[in-house]
Structure formats: C-alpha cells, structure tokens
Design an enzyme around this catalytic site. Structure first.
Site, PDB file in Angstrom:
ATOM      1  N   THR A 170     -21.147   7.102  -9.318  1.00 18.90           N
ATOM      2  CA  THR A 170     -19.709   7.351  -9.205  1.00 18.90           C
ATOM      3  C   THR A 170     -19.479   8.325  -8.051  1.00 18.90           C
ATOM      4  O   THR A 170     -20.348   9.142  -7.739  1.00 18.90           O
ATOM      5  CB  THR A 170     -19.118   7.897 -10.513  1.00 18.90           C
ATOM      6  N   GLY A 171     -18.335   8.202  -7.414  1.00 23.17           N
ATOM      7  CA  GLY A 171     -18.036   9.065  -6.275  1.00 23.17           C
ATOM      8  C   GLY A 171     -17.451   8.242  -5.132  1.00 23.17           C
ATOM      9  O   GLY A 171     -16.899   7.168  -5.357  1.00 23.17           O
ATOM     10  N   GLY A 214     -17.152   5.650  -2.748  1.00 27.65           N
ATOM     11  CA  GLY A 214     -17.866   4.374  -2.715  1.00 27.65           C
ATOM     12  C   GLY A 214     -18.476   4.011  -1.383  1.00 27.65           C
ATOM     13  O   GLY A 214     -19.574   3.446  -1.320  1.00 27.65           O
ATOM     14  N   THR A 237     -13.975   5.911 -11.774  1.00 28.38           N
ATOM     15  CA  THR A 237     -15.005   4.998 -12.296  1.00 28.38           C
ATOM     16  C   THR A 237     -15.478   5.432 -13.675  1.00 28.38           C
ATOM     17  O   THR A 237     -15.557   6.630 -13.953  1.00 28.38           O
ATOM     18  CB  THR A 237     -16.206   4.961 -11.328  1.00 28.38           C
ATOM     19  N   GLY A 282     -15.509  -1.043  -3.019  1.00 29.18           N
ATOM     20  CA  GLY A 282     -16.343   0.155  -3.068  1.00 29.18           C
ATOM     21  C   GLY A 282     -17.755  -0.190  -3.498  1.00 29.18           C
ATOM     22  O   GLY A 282     -18.201  -1.343  -3.392  1.00 29.18           O
ATOM     23  N   ASP A 283     -18.472   0.807  -3.990  1.00 27.12           N
ATOM     24  CA  ASP A 283     -19.879   0.595  -4.356  1.00 27.12           C
ATOM     25  C   ASP A 283     -20.069  -0.101  -5.690  1.00 27.12           C
ATOM     26  O   ASP A 283     -21.109  -0.727  -5.924  1.00 27.12           O
ATOM     27  CB  ASP A 283     -20.591   1.954  -4.417  1.00 27.12           C
TER      28      ASP A 283
HETATM   29  N1  ASP Z   1     -17.162   4.823  -6.547  1.00 25.69           N
HETATM   30  C1  ASP Z   1     -15.831   4.389  -6.837  1.00 25.69           C
HETATM   31  C2  ASP Z   1     -15.279   3.660  -5.650  1.00 25.69           C
HETATM   32  O1  ASP Z   1     -15.430   4.132  -4.550  1.00 25.69           O
HETATM   33  C3  ASP Z   1     -14.915   5.490  -7.237  1.00 25.69           C
HETATM   34  C4  ASP Z   1     -15.478   6.467  -8.246  1.00 25.69           C
HETATM   35  O2  ASP Z   1     -16.619   6.427  -8.600  1.00 25.69           O
HETATM   36  O3  ASP Z   1     -14.770   7.316  -8.726  1.00 25.69           O
HETATM   37  O4  ASP Z   1     -14.657   2.642  -5.815  1.00 25.69           O
END
Ligand code: ASP
Length: 263
Positions: free
Chosen positions: A197-198, A200, A147, A177-178
């Site tokens: 980010t992370g 989701g 992200t 995702g989120d």
């Molecule tokens: N949050 C994002 C998702 O899960 C991925 C990311 O932030 O790296 O789609």
C-alpha cells in the site's frame, strides 16, 4: 485447492487498512481480521477468508476502498482489485465502475484463461457473473490513499493475497496503480504472500512485492525482508506492506501510519 497443497498447516491471517490511515481506522481492520479468522477456524479456505475480510473493509466508509473509493479528476470512481494464490493463480480488475465490491470480481478471474480485465471489459465480466451495477459515491477527502489488503494461510497451507483500492486522490481517468499489477502491489508463492500500500507509481517502479518475496529465498526472515522493502523508499514516499509466510503470524511494516492486525 485443498487437494493441490495437501499439507497440514496452522491458519493465520493479516489485514491492513492502507498507508496513511491512522489508528482511528483500526477497528475496521480488527473486524476484518475477525471475519476472516472465523472462516479459517471453521476449516474454510484462505481464499474465502481473504475475500470476507476485504469485502468487510471495502464496505467500511472509514477505509474508503470499494464503496468510498477515491474520486478521479473527472469525478468518477474507478476501482482496482487483485487476488493471488500460492498455487499459482492470479486475477485482477482495474478501473472498474459501478461496483461496490471489486474484490469479488477479481476473484472470479482465478483459474480463467484471462488474468486482468480493465474498464468496460471488467464491468461486462461482472455483469456476466451476476454482480449488480450499483452507484459508488466515492470519497472526496482532499489527501490520502485508499487501499485495503489481506493475506491468509489455511489449514492446507494454501496462502492467498487479496487487495482492493480506489487509488490516490485526483488521479486521471484510466490511471492504474500498483494494486492490480502482479509482483508490484501483491505477490504470492509457496513461501510467502505480500500486499503493498502507498504511492502506486513508486511501488510499481520497484516491483516491491515480488522483490521482497525473493529475499525470503535467501534465508531472511519476514521482519528482515519487510524492513528491506520499506527501506527502498525515501521517507516522503508513503509505503507499507503486510506479509505472511508458511509458518507463524503475519507482520505489517510501513514508513507511515498503517492500521494492521493479525491472528
Ligand atoms: N497503492 C494504491 C494506489 O496507488 C493506493 C494506496 O495504497 O493507498 O492505487
């Protein structure tokens, strides 16, 4: 948008290149901040600044959103993006294909009577607004996330959050995702703009962005609210946030490596 806010404020911008990305990806994030900052410095809007920053990161193969988004379990690349403004607008697209800069499609939904478009509907909307269909090769890195995000405040005091992702590696077709989910992957109101980010699914379960924002209403400062947000997760769940309030510079915080930069 300038007319709606009407106050004079000091411009600022913050960008991140994704939880789990390391310092080697910092130059792309620094360049994105500069691109947005140039726009803010010449009197441009927070919307234009965040879009310029996110487009630059979507086009950076080291950062992988957009052009190099994560490949799904069937080999396709389906991208999510969202934009939210402190004057109450939101637009998001999810699982869009053949689109190198999904953030520009999400931004076109601001002010429309539809907030979120998915899959073929999102792509057809992109056709309608003149965004060319292009092959997106994608990234087959075995691990990691994907992200990029930006939050900017312009001289009128308007705050805008823009976020774009290819998701996490090997996710099923149609997984959301989120990032395109309001309150989870991003939030923006008259007090603060936040991008997450992370992982989701975990961020969505906790509705982290709006819950962090709500703590600012209780009088906590930006560092305190971000610490609280990160501490809601066990250390094995990668997560990070960037935030920018009505005054001062932005701040990024994560429980893993996360390149971020602000001005
Ligand atoms: N949050 C994002 C998702 O899960 C991925 C990311 O932030 O790296 O789609």
């Amino acid at each position: 948008m300038k007319d709606i806010v009407g106050t004079i404020s000091s411009p600022a911008i913050i960008c991140h290149g994704g939880a789990g990305h390391s310092a080697k990806d910092q130059p792309g994030v620094d360049a994105a901040v500069e691109a947005g900052w140039d726009i803010l410095q010449s009197g441009g809007t927070a919307l234009d600044a965040t879009l310029a920053s996110v487009v630059m990161m979507e086009n950076d193969p080291a950062l992988n959103a957009g052009t190099g988004g994560r490949i799904r379990s069937d080999g396709s690349v389906q991208l999510d993006a969202a934009v939210m403004t402190s004057n109450g607008q939101f637009g998001a697209i999810t699982c869009i294909q053949q689109t190198k800069n999904p953030i520009l499609v999400a931004a076109k939904l601001l002010g429309e009577n539809v907030n979120i478009l998915a899959g073929t509907g999102a792509r057809e909307f992109a056709d309608k607004i003149g965004v060319a269909r292009e092959d997106v090769v994608g990234s087959s890195k075995p691990t990691g996330n994907d992200t990029v995000g930006a939050v900017a405040r312009d001289e009128t005091g308007l705050i805008v959050v823009a976020s774009s992702t290819g998701g996490c590696t090997g996710m099923p077709v149609g997984r959301i995702g989120d990032v395109p989910l309001i309150g989870a992957g991003l939030w923006c109101d008259e007090r603060i703009g936040i991008a997450a980010t992370g992982i989701g699914e975990q961020i969505t379960l906790k509705m982290s962005s709006v819950r962090i924002a709500d703590r600012t209403a209780e009088g906590y400062d930006i560092e305190n609210v971000l610490n609280w947000g990160v501490n809601q997760y066990p250390s094995d769940v990668e997560v990070g946030f960037i935030a920018l309030a009505t005054e001062g510079v932005g701040l990024g915080l994560a429980n893993t490596k996360m390149p971020w930069s602000s001005k």
